[in-house]
Design a protein around this motif. Structure first.
Motif, PDB file in Angstrom:
ATOM      1  N   THR A 130     -41.209 -29.373 -25.610  1.00  0.00           N
ATOM      2  CA  THR A 130     -41.637 -29.574 -24.224  1.00  0.00           C
ATOM      3  C   THR A 130     -40.543 -29.146 -23.248  1.00  0.00           C
ATOM      4  O   THR A 130     -40.816 -28.503 -22.229  1.00  0.00           O
ATOM      5  N   VAL A 131     -39.289 -29.485 -23.545  1.00  0.00           N
ATOM      6  CA  VAL A 131     -38.166 -29.066 -22.701  1.00  0.00           C
ATOM      7  C   VAL A 131     -38.079 -27.547 -22.654  1.00  0.00           C
ATOM      8  O   VAL A 131     -37.894 -26.937 -21.577  1.00  0.00           O
ATOM      9  N   PHE A 132     -38.234 -26.928 -23.814  1.00  0.00           N
ATOM     10  CA  PHE A 132     -38.198 -25.462 -23.887  1.00  0.00           C
ATOM     11  C   PHE A 132     -39.286 -24.860 -22.991  1.00  0.00           C
ATOM     12  O   PHE A 132     -39.019 -23.964 -22.175  1.00  0.00           O
ATOM     13  N   ILE A 133     -40.516 -25.334 -23.136  1.00  0.00           N
ATOM     14  CA  ILE A 133     -41.641 -24.767 -22.403  1.00  0.00           C
ATOM     15  C   ILE A 133     -41.531 -25.044 -20.907  1.00  0.00           C
ATOM     16  O   ILE A 133     -41.846 -24.181 -20.078  1.00  0.00           O
ATOM     17  N   LEU A 134     -41.077 -26.243 -20.541  1.00  0.00           N
ATOM     18  CA  LEU A 134     -40.933 -26.570 -19.123  1.00  0.00           C
ATOM     19  C   LEU A 134     -39.969 -25.611 -18.430  1.00  0.00           C
ATOM     20  O   LEU A 134     -40.257 -25.095 -17.345  1.00  0.00           O
ATOM     21  N   CYS A 135     -38.810 -25.391 -19.033  1.00  0.00           N
ATOM     22  CA  CYS A 135     -37.827 -24.459 -18.442  1.00  0.00           C
ATOM     23  C   CYS A 135     -38.377 -23.034 -18.421  1.00  0.00           C
ATOM     24  O   CYS A 135     -38.177 -22.292 -17.450  1.00  0.00           O
ATOM     25  N   TYR A 136     -39.080 -22.668 -19.475  1.00  0.00           N
ATOM     26  CA  TYR A 136     -39.681 -21.337 -19.570  1.00  0.00           C
ATOM     27  C   TYR A 136     -40.673 -21.104 -18.434  1.00  0.00           C
ATOM     28  O   TYR A 136     -40.614 -20.089 -17.726  1.00  0.00           O
ATOM     29  N   MET A 137     -41.569 -22.065 -18.219  1.00  0.00           N
ATOM     30  CA  MET A 137     -42.620 -21.855 -17.226  1.00  0.00           C
ATOM     31  C   MET A 137     -42.088 -21.957 -15.801  1.00  0.00           C
ATOM     32  O   MET A 137     -42.568 -21.265 -14.901  1.00  0.00           O
ATOM     33  N   LEU A 138     -41.078 -22.805 -15.571  1.00  0.00           N
ATOM     34  CA  LEU A 138     -40.526 -22.928 -14.221  1.00  0.00           C
ATOM     35  C   LEU A 138     -39.709 -21.697 -13.837  1.00  0.00           C
ATOM     36  O   LEU A 138     -39.630 -21.329 -12.655  1.00  0.00           O
ATOM     37  N   ALA A 139     -39.100 -21.053 -14.844  1.00  0.00           N
ATOM     38  CA  ALA A 139     -38.320 -19.841 -14.566  1.00  0.00           C
ATOM     39  C   ALA A 139     -39.209 -18.616 -14.401  1.00  0.00           C
ATOM     40  O   ALA A 139     -38.816 -17.650 -13.739  1.00  0.00           O
ATOM     41  N   ALA A 140     -40.403 -18.636 -14.989  1.00  0.00           N
ATOM     42  CA  ALA A 140     -41.272 -17.456 -14.987  1.00  0.00           C
ATOM     43  C   ALA A 140     -41.606 -16.944 -13.580  1.00  0.00           C
ATOM     44  O   ALA A 140     -41.511 -15.733 -13.332  1.00  0.00           O
ATOM     45  N   PRO A 141     -41.999 -17.806 -12.609  1.00  0.00           N
ATOM     46  CA  PRO A 141     -42.294 -17.270 -11.269  1.00  0.00           C
ATOM     47  C   PRO A 141     -41.101 -16.592 -10.605  1.00  0.00           C
ATOM     48  O   PRO A 141     -41.263 -15.627  -9.859  1.00  0.00           O
ATOM     49  N   ILE A 142     -39.910 -17.091 -10.887  1.00  0.00           N
ATOM     50  CA  ILE A 142     -38.703 -16.468 -10.317  1.00  0.00           C
ATOM     51  C   ILE A 142     -38.551 -15.054 -10.848  1.00  0.00           C
ATOM     52  O   ILE A 142     -38.323 -14.099 -10.090  1.00  0.00           O
ATOM     53  N   PHE A 143     -38.696 -14.901 -12.175  1.00  0.00           N
ATOM     54  CA  PHE A 143     -38.557 -13.568 -12.761  1.00  0.00           C
ATOM     55  C   PHE A 143     -39.741 -12.675 -12.402  1.00  0.00           C
ATOM     56  O   PHE A 143     -39.586 -11.451 -12.326  1.00  0.00           O
ATOM     57  N   GLY A 144     -40.919 -13.268 -12.181  1.00  0.00           N
ATOM     58  CA  GLY A 144     -42.049 -12.473 -11.723  1.00  0.00           C
ATOM     59  C   GLY A 144     -41.779 -11.870 -10.352  1.00  0.00           C
ATOM     60  O   GLY A 144     -42.056 -10.694 -10.106  1.00  0.00           O
ATOM     61  N   ARG A 160     -48.584  -6.681  -7.765  1.00  0.00           N
ATOM     62  CA  ARG A 160     -48.511  -8.136  -7.927  1.00  0.00           C
ATOM     63  C   ARG A 160     -48.552  -8.556  -9.399  1.00  0.00           C
ATOM     64  O   ARG A 160     -48.697  -9.731  -9.697  1.00  0.00           O
ATOM     65  N   GLN A 161     -48.430  -7.619 -10.318  1.00  0.00           N
ATOM     66  CA  GLN A 161     -48.708  -7.955 -11.713  1.00  0.00           C
ATOM     67  C   GLN A 161     -47.619  -8.808 -12.364  1.00  0.00           C
ATOM     68  O   GLN A 161     -47.928  -9.696 -13.156  1.00  0.00           O
ATOM     69  N   SER A 162     -46.361  -8.562 -12.064  1.00  0.00           N
ATOM     70  CA  SER A 162     -45.316  -9.428 -12.609  1.00  0.00           C
ATOM     71  C   SER A 162     -45.464 -10.847 -12.071  1.00  0.00           C
ATOM     72  O   SER A 162     -45.296 -11.825 -12.798  1.00  0.00           O
ATOM     73  N   THR A 163     -45.800 -10.955 -10.787  1.00  0.00           N
ATOM     74  CA  THR A 163     -46.042 -12.275 -10.202  1.00  0.00           C
ATOM     75  C   THR A 163     -47.249 -12.939 -10.850  1.00  0.00           C
ATOM     76  O   THR A 163     -47.236 -14.146 -11.137  1.00  0.00           O
ATOM     77  N   ALA A 164     -48.308 -12.170 -11.102  1.00  0.00           N
ATOM     78  CA  ALA A 164     -49.511 -12.719 -11.737  1.00  0.00           C
ATOM     79  C   ALA A 164     -49.218 -13.219 -13.142  1.00  0.00           C
ATOM     80  O   ALA A 164     -49.661 -14.313 -13.534  1.00  0.00           O
ATOM     81  N   ILE A 165     -48.477 -12.437 -13.922  1.00  0.00           N
ATOM     82  CA  ILE A 165     -48.110 -12.859 -15.271  1.00  0.00           C
ATOM     83  C   ILE A 165     -47.273 -14.125 -15.214  1.00  0.00           C
ATOM     84  O   ILE A 165     -47.458 -15.059 -16.004  1.00  0.00           O
ATOM     85  N   ALA A 166     -46.348 -14.173 -14.257  1.00  0.00           N
ATOM     86  CA  ALA A 166     -45.485 -15.354 -14.119  1.00  0.00           C
ATOM     87  C   ALA A 166     -46.297 -16.598 -13.761  1.00  0.00           C
ATOM     88  O   ALA A 166     -46.083 -17.680 -14.326  1.00  0.00           O
ATOM     89  N   LEU A 167     -47.249 -16.462 -12.835  1.00  0.00           N
ATOM     90  CA  LEU A 167     -48.082 -17.603 -12.465  1.00  0.00           C
ATOM     91  C   LEU A 167     -48.969 -18.045 -13.629  1.00  0.00           C
ATOM     92  O   LEU A 167     -49.195 -19.236 -13.839  1.00  0.00           O
ATOM     93  N   GLN A 168     -49.465 -17.066 -14.378  1.00  0.00           N
ATOM     94  CA  GLN A 168     -50.281 -17.397 -15.544  1.00  0.00           C
ATOM     95  C   GLN A 168     -49.448 -18.146 -16.584  1.00  0.00           C
ATOM     96  O   GLN A 168     -49.927 -19.113 -17.200  1.00  0.00           O
ATOM     97  N   ILE A 169     -48.221 -17.738 -16.765  1.00  0.00           N
ATOM     98  CA  ILE A 169     -47.311 -18.447 -17.664  1.00  0.00           C
ATOM     99  C   ILE A 169     -47.068 -19.868 -17.169  1.00  0.00           C
ATOM    100  O   ILE A 169     -47.112 -20.838 -17.935  1.00  0.00           O
ATOM    101  N   LEU A 170     -46.825 -20.006 -15.869  1.00  0.00           N
ATOM    102  CA  LEU A 170     -46.554 -21.318 -15.289  1.00  0.00           C
ATOM    103  C   LEU A 170     -47.721 -22.284 -15.510  1.00  0.00           C
ATOM    104  O   LEU A 170     -47.550 -23.395 -16.020  1.00  0.00           O
ATOM    105  N   VAL A 171     -48.924 -21.852 -15.149  1.00  0.00           N
ATOM    106  CA  VAL A 171     -50.094 -22.728 -15.256  1.00  0.00           C
ATOM    107  C   VAL A 171     -50.444 -23.023 -16.707  1.00  0.00           C
ATOM    108  O   VAL A 171     -50.675 -24.176 -17.097  1.00  0.00           O
ATOM    109  N   SER A 172     -50.477 -21.969 -17.552  1.00  0.00           N
ATOM    110  CA  SER A 172     -50.905 -22.157 -18.935  1.00  0.00           C
ATOM    111  C   SER A 172     -49.939 -23.029 -19.718  1.00  0.00           C
ATOM    112  O   SER A 172     -50.348 -23.800 -20.590  1.00  0.00           O
TER     113      SER A 172
END
Length: 439
Positions: free
Chosen positions: A86-100, A412-424
């Protein structure tokens, strides 16, 4: 810097509408898009990205492969053990929008290289943590999640820029094959190294070496800048001819809109919203399976009297090896089958992609439910139904990403992928390992 998009159209320039937002938009005339076929270097770039994706997912699933050893080493309860992922995934998803955000605006090669270096270094460092510093091990898993987020949000957009619609689906399928293959190899590597060395720490010392090779290949073979496709190049066409209105020549490579504007636009794109929610359900299932299936199988065998309870520091990891092999095999078959089914059925039904995803998820749910129900009586049947469940889950990987790439405008595709990662991940596999651990 400007792109020469090579479009011809008799209509005045206007921006193309994507996804469900384009339902009532008048179609423009046929637009010709001239571009040479993919060069050999394009395939080399994909090979490098696939190799890095392999390492990415091997790092994800090293912990579940030796979960019992880690649990006993740090003296963790099931709830705390589930919290590792859970810690791994939380950090992963919170960082994704930044990298998007960064991936849509800045040099993608530099971001990818920095991410690979970071997560490889942290993984290596985590292999030297003492049992007295359990919190540092949790922290290291979070940092690895941040590093991998930089890769997962950006690499698919590079592939989409290199290839047109037909080849794009094939190349994305190849890329996403390495999700289940890397996941399965993560189990196999972790269990194998623990068996060979008698020390589970060595499982965390192999992938950093592979990451170093990936960094060298990235520097040598991937160009410093990859030309971003225009809307016309990215648009899906069932008939093979692209039907979009032309964009203005001289479209800038960098996005002019703000991040908030991008998010608002994506929220109005219902094709993107619904496919992201479907992926969220899939992530919840895969997160729970990936974390707990080997330990679940071990405990089922203990209940049946097939094996005795493990009281030593290093436990039998045969279930991790078997589950890893199943994940690899079913992943390869599932991704190929999904991509081929999508390619064929698109010719007769333009809703083929979501129908394939929905059908495969329903069948997978039935198989996994049966697997859980028969576990207390027959381990062989459990393995068989888990294999079918994973097979139909894997059908979705490439198809759902391809849906995103043709319903979201390229800038907007990197942002879209990042948001999809965040939500999923927020509603999916960030919570499922911990919840199942609590239960």
């Amino acid at each position: 810097a400007h792109e020469n998009i090579g479009l011809q159209s008799q209509l005045p320039p206007r921006e193309h509408n994507y996804g469900a937002t384009a339902t009532h938009v008048r179609q423009g005339p046929f637009v010709s898009v001239s571009r040479k076929g993919p060069a050999k270097r394009d395939y080399l770039i994909v090979a490098v990205l696939c190799y890095a994706n392999l390492i990415n997912f091997m790092d994800w699933f090293i912990v579940p492969g030796i979960l019992l050893d880690i649990q006993k080493y740090f003296k963790l309860s099931d709830g705390d053990t589930g919290l590792l992922q859970t810690v791994f995934i939380l950090c992963y998803m919170l960082a994704a929008p930044i990298f998007g955000y960064l991936g849509d605006r800045y040099n993608r090669k530099i971001i990818l290289g920095a991410g690979i270096s970071f997560w490889s270094g942290v993984t290596l460092g985590s292999s030297f943590i003492s049992e007295l510093y359990c919190w540092i091990f949790f922290l290291s898993r979070g940092l690895v999640g941040i590093g991998t987020a930089s890769y997962s949000t950006i690499a698919p957009t590079i592939i989409a820029d290199l290839f047109e619609e037909g080849k794009r689906t094939t190349m994305l399928s190849l890329f996403y094959i390495f999700i289940p293959v890397g996941s399965g190899l993560g189990y196999v590597l972790a269990a194998g190294m623990a068996d060979v060395t008698g020390d589970w720490h060595w499982a965390f010392r192999i992938t950093p070496c592979m990451g170093g090779l990936a960094l060298v290949l990235l520097i040598l073979l991937v160009p410093h800048r990859t030309q971003r496709r225009t809307a016309a190049h990215r648009a899906l066409s069932i008939s093979g001819t692209i039907r979009v209105a032309a964009e203005k020549p001289g479209v800038q490579r960098t996005a002019k809109t703000t991040w908030c504007q991008d998010v608002i636009s994506l929220a109005k794109n219902w094709s993107f919203v619904w496919s992201s929610l479907g992926l969220t359900a899939m992530s919840f299932v895969t997160g729970a399976l990936g974390m707990w299936v080997p330990l679940f199988l071990y405990r089922a065998q203990v209940v049946q009297g097939i094996v005795s309870p493990c009281l030593q520091e290093s436990s039998n990891s045969s279930n991790s090896l078997i589950f890893g092999g199943i994940t690899i095999g079913t992943g390869i078959l599932g991704v190929i089958a999904g991509a081929e089914a999508a390619r064929r059925l698109r010719k007769i039904n333009n809703k083929a992609d979501p129908l394939i995803c929905a059908t495969s998820m329903f069948i997978s749910a039935l198989c996994l439910y049966i697997a859980l129900m028969v576990a207390q009586d027959n381990i062989l049947s459990t393995f068989i139904f888990i294999a079918f469940g994973e097979l139909f889950l894997s059908v979705n990987w490439a198809v759902v990403t391809d849906i995103l790439l043709y319903v979201v405008t390229p800038r907007r595709q990197s942002t879209a992928i990042a948001l999809q990662i965040l939500v999923s991940h927020l509603l999916g596999d960030a919570s499922s390992p911990y919840l199942i651990g609590i239960v």
